[in-house]
Design an enzyme around this catalytic site. Structure first.
Site, PDB file in Angstrom:
ATOM      1  N   HIS A  81       0.797  -1.228   0.000  1.00 56.44           N
ATOM      2  CA  HIS A  81       0.000   0.000   0.000  1.00 56.44           C
ATOM      3  C   HIS A  81       0.832   1.282   0.000  1.00 56.44           C
ATOM      4  O   HIS A  81       0.270   2.368  -0.091  1.00 56.44           O
ATOM      5  CB  HIS A  81      -0.937   0.018   1.215  1.00 56.44           C
ATOM      6  N   HIS A  96       1.397   6.811  -0.907  1.00 56.80           N
ATOM      7  CA  HIS A  96       0.541   5.979  -0.060  1.00 56.80           C
ATOM      8  C   HIS A  96      -0.776   5.764  -0.784  1.00 56.80           C
ATOM      9  O   HIS A  96      -1.487   6.717  -1.101  1.00 56.80           O
ATOM     10  CB  HIS A  96       0.304   6.679   1.282  1.00 56.80           C
TER      11      HIS A  96
END
Length: 175
Positions: A81, A96
């Site tokens: 992620h 992110h």
């Protein structure tokens, strides 16, 4: 693709890595790592990012599902992620993908790089499934953060907030 490559793909189920894209970001700018709608860091749905606790940059509400390197540098973190890159020019960037997507434990993400690898601007980093993120109940907004914001006089958008941006186009300026 040769015969054995087809067999390998058939049995492994692993998709081929996306191709590298061209970027037009000049020195002192980060290319958009994903296509979508660009916004300011203050517009992030995650209070840690909107409060700029990690630095300034931009958010992108993605319309695509592949994240590319916004600059050339060394991968310092490679998680499904999130990816951290220490740029060759000294800029440190965190990309992110989504809010609380760490809780997905990698489901719906394919990482195309590894820690300590050198990447060029436009190299594929991570592919993700917008549908799987939504099914898990999370937001898929991509945050692009200059984590060493304090090293620069200004960090801000290089494109107009609320506009569509293509991966590879100038997104964040740092001077």
């Amino acid at each position: 693709m040769g015969f054995f490559d087809k067999l390998k793909k058939t049995f492994s189920g692993a998709p081929d890595a996306p191709s590298r894209i061209e970027t037009d970001a000049a020195p002192g700018t980060l290319a958009a790592p994903v296509s979508g709608t660009i916004g300011t860091m203050e517009q992030s749905p995650d209070p840690v990012f909107s409060g700029k606790a990690m630095g300034d940059g931009c958010i992108i509400k993605p319309s695509a599902e592949t994240v590319y390197a916004p600059l050339s540098g060394t991968v310092i973190a490679a998680m499904p992620h999130a990816v951290g890159i220490a740029g060759d020019d000294g800029c440190e960037v965190l990309i992110h993908i989504g809010v609380d997507t760490v809780n997905m434990n990698g489901t719906g993400f394919t990482v195309h790089i590894q820690k300590d690898a050198h990447v060029g601007a436009g190299d594929p980093l991570v592919s993700f499934s917008k549908a799987k993120i939504a099914d898990a109940g999370y937001d898929d907004t991509v945050m692009v953060v200059v984590t060493n914001t304090g090293d620069y006089a200004t960090v801000g958008l290089a494109a107009a907030a609320g506009e569509a941006i293509e991966a590879g186009k100038a997104a964040v300026s740092y001077q």
